[in-house]
Design an enzyme around this catalytic site. Sequence first.
Site, PDB file in Angstrom:
ATOM      1  N   ARG A  91      -1.738   1.136  -2.358  1.00 19.78           N
ATOM      2  CA  ARG A  91      -0.403   1.567  -2.841  1.00 19.78           C
ATOM      3  C   ARG A  91      -0.284   1.807  -4.335  1.00 19.78           C
ATOM      4  O   ARG A  91       0.806   2.133  -4.797  1.00 19.78           O
ATOM      5  CB  ARG A  91       0.677   0.560  -2.432  1.00 19.78           C
ATOM      6  CG  ARG A  91       0.678   0.158  -0.967  1.00 19.78           C
ATOM      7  CD  ARG A  91       0.820   1.324  -0.059  1.00 19.78           C
ATOM      8  NE  ARG A  91       1.055   0.935   1.327  1.00 19.78           N
ATOM      9  CZ  ARG A  91       0.871   1.740   2.360  1.00 19.78           C
ATOM     10  NH1 ARG A  91       0.445   2.985   2.180  1.00 19.78           N
ATOM     11  NH2 ARG A  91       1.117   1.342   3.581  1.00 19.78           N
ATOM     12  N   ASP A 333      -7.657  -0.688   7.955  1.00 21.21           N
ATOM     13  CA  ASP A 333      -6.523   0.215   7.723  1.00 21.21           C
ATOM     14  C   ASP A 333      -5.345  -0.590   7.141  1.00 21.21           C
ATOM     15  O   ASP A 333      -4.182  -0.294   7.419  1.00 21.21           O
ATOM     16  CB  ASP A 333      -6.113   0.928   9.005  1.00 21.21           C
ATOM     17  CG  ASP A 333      -5.167   2.099   8.759  1.00 21.21           C
ATOM     18  OD1 ASP A 333      -5.002   2.500   7.599  1.00 21.21           O
ATOM     19  OD2 ASP A 333      -4.579   2.607   9.742  1.00 21.21           O
TER      20      ASP A 333
HETATM   21  O1  DOR Z   1      -0.056   3.179  10.196  1.00 23.81           O
HETATM   22  C1  DOR Z   1      -0.585   3.722   9.226  1.00 23.81           C
HETATM   23  N1  DOR Z   1      -0.162   3.473   7.989  1.00 23.81           N
HETATM   24  N2  DOR Z   1      -1.567   4.599   9.425  1.00 23.81           N
HETATM   25  C2  DOR Z   1      -2.061   5.352   8.417  1.00 23.81           C
HETATM   26  O2  DOR Z   1      -2.932   6.164   8.651  1.00 23.81           O
HETATM   27  C3  DOR Z   1      -1.495   5.238   7.059  1.00 23.81           C
HETATM   28  C4  DOR Z   1      -0.919   3.917   6.871  1.00 23.81           C
HETATM   29  C5  DOR Z   1      -0.095   3.812   5.589  1.00 23.81           C
HETATM   30  O3  DOR Z   1      -0.589   4.244   4.551  1.00 23.81           O
HETATM   31  O4  DOR Z   1       0.994   3.260   5.640  1.00 23.81           O
END
Ligand code: DOR
Length: 470
Positions: A91, A333
């Site tokens: 982020r 992820d």
């Molecule tokens: O659920 C998800 N959130 N999948 C993604 O590919 C991106 C991620 C995010 O950056 O919040």
Amino acid sequence: MDWQPWIEPSRCQRDTLPKFDRALESSSDVRTLIKNANCVLPSGVQKVDVLVDNSTILGIAPPAGAAADEVIDAAGLHLIPGVIDDQVHFREPGLEHKEDLHTGSVACAKGGVTTFLEMPNTRPTTTTPEALLDKLQRAASKSVVNFGFYIGATYDQATASSNIDVLKSVSRTPGIKIFIGSSTGDLLVDDQSALEQIFAETTLPICAHCEDETTVRENIQRYASTGNVADHSRIRDTSAAYIATKRAIDLATRHHHPFHVLHVSTRLETELLRSAPEWVTAEACPHHLFFSVDDYERLGTLIQMNPSVKTADDVAGLWEALHDGRIEVIATDHAPHTLDEKRQPYPKSPSGLPAVENSLALMLDAASKGKCTLEEIVGWMCEAPARIWQIDRKGRIEEGFDADLVLVDLQRRHTIENQNQLTKSGWSPWHGETLTGQPVRTIVMGQTVFAEGRVKTDVRGREATFRAAR
Ligand code: DOR
């Protein structure tokens, strides 16, 4: 060893910008002997001592009486290579109220993750050399573990233009990330000719978020107004994942391009991987291995993510594919959003959940239940990501490799609690779950960064380097 005081994560923010030059980087300049651990070596598990000199593994089973400044008695523990998480979202810049490169890295240290590779859907996106350098400089100044950043692919439908020149020329990155389906942020390359060009003209390894945009948009028309989070799995359904993964594997096959399918979520995709060429690799995430649509009732939008969770049979299919090698990697992820954001009614609630500080412990717990072995975990979380992204000197306990190491206690029971999470987002979808097996000490480039439940926040990780043509 010259121990620095333990510092609370929020109180330590360096803002100097070290250059990327190994010779200039500070070193601990100490020899550490890790004694009596059961070491997960490439040849198998062996009770041997490991001697670390500065940031490098100097010797496995060094001669008795080898000189060391520090001795760690690891009797009863297992020593594994540091986890390499090849898919996190930290982020920074732009959305630091959810996470930043310091807090995300601190969560990594607690979780036994010694290297993270971070995704480009920040603000601004990491789609230019300047944005990539900016992230590298930020991480060098504040990350307590090692780091790398993907370069994102762009395509503007209105002008039919892309950042192909950047993708062809940029270095200091593990590879190219393509959002073949859109997710958090506005990165999307759905145009076939743009995709053909990326696969044809670039040399960096490529990874992709595979969900078919057309299918998802059609499904949104049918389900979005119900406000039921379980519809998330009907909108981002099996065919959305299957169509996009098939399309991407086809591109990689025809162009003979190294390609990694991110977060596989369906049994059907694992069938595609059966016949894919060896330069196509794939990964699964803990949330797809431990949650299914049956958990929406209990956890609601907390388990809303993209790709969505699928059925219990899909979960079983992912485990089978891990065991037979069709899926090589486990990555998180890690996608932090605040609890307030997540508690908004669907579909206002954002997709994604934090996981980086619990992924290894979750897998150790799975091992304690007989679902996998410690050696398999090391294969999926350490060796395979290092091999696929061709990361220099990482992923194995081997002489000459970087001293990125984790001591794990396979017996230790602990409960995941929101209030104990170090991610800035401050929660976990596994809140309340008691696990057997926990990382107890994390060593990054020879320096202990996590031990006794605390993170030593003045340690700095280093930029990962990569062997592939780039
Ligand atoms: O659920 C998800 N959130 N999948 C993604 O590919 C991106 C991620 C995010 O950056 O919040």
